[in-house]
Design a protein around this motif. Sequence first.
Motif, short mmCIF file in Angstrom:
data_model
loop_
_atom_site.label_atom_id
_atom_site.label_comp_id
_atom_site.label_asym_id
_atom_site.label_seq_id
_atom_site.Cartn_x
_atom_site.Cartn_y
_atom_site.Cartn_z
N ASP A 1 6.24 0.81 12.48
CA ASP A 1 7.18 1.77 13.05
C ASP A 1 7.60 1.23 14.42
O ASP A 1 6.82 1.22 15.37
N SER B 1 10.12 2.46 16.14
CA SER B 1 11.06 3.42 16.73
C SER B 1 10.82 3.63 18.24
O SER B 1 11.71 4.10 18.94
N SER B 2 9.63 3.23 18.73
CA SER B 2 9.41 3.40 20.18
C SER B 2 10.03 2.25 20.99
O SER B 2 9.93 2.22 22.21
N SER C 1 13.53 0.76 22.08
CA SER C 1 14.94 1.17 22.00
C SER C 1 15.84 -0.01 21.67
O SER C 1 15.50 -1.16 21.94
N LYS D 1 16.82 -3.46 16.39
CA LYS D 1 15.90 -4.59 16.24
C LYS D 1 16.38 -5.48 15.10
O LYS D 1 16.55 -5.00 13.97
N ASN E 1 8.50 -3.92 24.62
CA ASN E 1 9.10 -2.98 25.57
C ASN E 1 9.12 -3.55 26.99
O ASN E 1 10.04 -3.28 27.75
N GLY F 1 9.69 -3.50 9.96
CA GLY F 1 10.31 -2.35 10.61
C GLY F 1 11.61 -2.64 11.34
O GLY F 1 12.13 -1.77 12.03
N ASP G 1 15.63 -3.24 12.04
CA ASP G 1 16.79 -2.50 11.53
C ASP G 1 17.69 -3.41 10.70
O ASP G 1 18.32 -2.98 9.74
N LYS H 1 18.86 -1.97 4.35
CA LYS H 1 18.76 -2.82 5.54
C LYS H 1 19.86 -3.88 5.46
O LYS H 1 19.87 -4.67 4.49
#
Length: 447
Positions: A93, A95-96, A98, A101, A167, A215, A217, A253
């Motif tokens: 995951d 999603s954290s 931003s 990806k 991040n 995971g 995108d 995807k």
Amino acid sequence: MCQKMYIKEEYDKKHVIMNIGENMNILEIIDKKRKKQKLSKEEIEYMIQGYLDESIKDYQMSALLMAIVLNGMNEDEVVDLTTAMLNSGEVMDLSSISGIKVDKHSTGGVGDKTTLILAPLVASCGVPVAKMSGRGLGHTGGTIDKLESIPGFQVDLSVENFIREVNEIGLSIVSQTGNLVPADKKLYALRDVTGTVESIPLIASSIMSKKLASGADKIVIDVKVGNGALVKTIEEAKKLAQLMVHIGNSHQKETVCVITRMSEPLGCAIGNALEVLEGIEVLKGGGPEDLKELVLTLATIMVSLGLECQMEQASKLVKQNLENGKAYQKFLEFVKAQKGNLDELVVGPKIFSIKAPKSGIVNHIDALKLGELARSIGAGRMTKEDKIDYGVGFVLSKKVGDFVLQDEELMKVYLNEKDVHLDVLLSCFMIEDDYTNTEPLIHEIVK
Ligand code: URA
């Protein structure tokens, strides 16, 4: 009431799966594939689950893999195999993190150190790169082995640290982390040592199950074609590319495949530490032209997908960041974050030159043979247990299309414990009077 029904459905589901398992038999599945028959979704799930829980043994899976190599699978079987592999573990995951990806993968080649340059370049443009890479496979090298040639470099990060690094600095490259696609982890290691690497269904399902589980995108795949690649002809490369785009689309995807030349090694260096050094050369603005061109092409596509901008704008940005040193700075940040020490990178220690037996134009450099030779001197593994000799390998002094004088250097050889015959090395080069090789680096983009 509702709760009870749910439990009953779960019970039925389990019961059906148990029945399917009970009625199935790996020998019959091997036999079916040996007779070129289509495997059902349930048989494919059974084969993956059975291999993971060790009720199917290495030797049985090797036989089945070889039957798949020889007799193939149709599109439905490959989609089912990919899904069964994907479902064998967790899905990351991201999603954290931003931003969009975009993940990149290569089908594998000789001297393919693209990721070492591409990942920091794309990250320096503001597209987060959260990448899981593999080890060497067959005669082809793997990014994780190359990174591990940097003393101290950590490729096994926890999921939390992996995401934290992306991040913080926009980039992390790890070996398969968490419990992602354990089926591929096992199959990949088995295929590497059982001559079952070169198969379109096995390559497509291996790559796409990992990319879907990672995971991201959007997905970009560099499909290598030529004698140093896992697929040898343009027709096969197109088939593989179309299959992977189809698998990606069936999982919603966006997937772009770029078919690129692998009939000669990419760049000049072959071997783990040597390839890291060549990657640094490109990041500093130098390095071989073919490697640079490929990096810029793939980076442009990734940045355009990640920033949702036009290719022209993306192209300008990636060229700028390669030239102004931002990509190199990002690479240094990344190596430091994963505890690598570039000052301690070791090559050789025995180094000697291969000289041209005559003057002429280099028309062919046998990437497959050089990849196999690199593996045999310790740059890759011959058995699952082998340890890699990170400093060994080759560095080409001439590429296809170059003129060479008799006795001029064709290649430098870096050895440690194992030796290699001069005649065998020389037989990798074809020197002729005229230039006849005009194959382009980028063949086609499939999406
Ligand atoms: N890369 C992979 O991850 N798997 C393959 O089968 C081939 C290349």
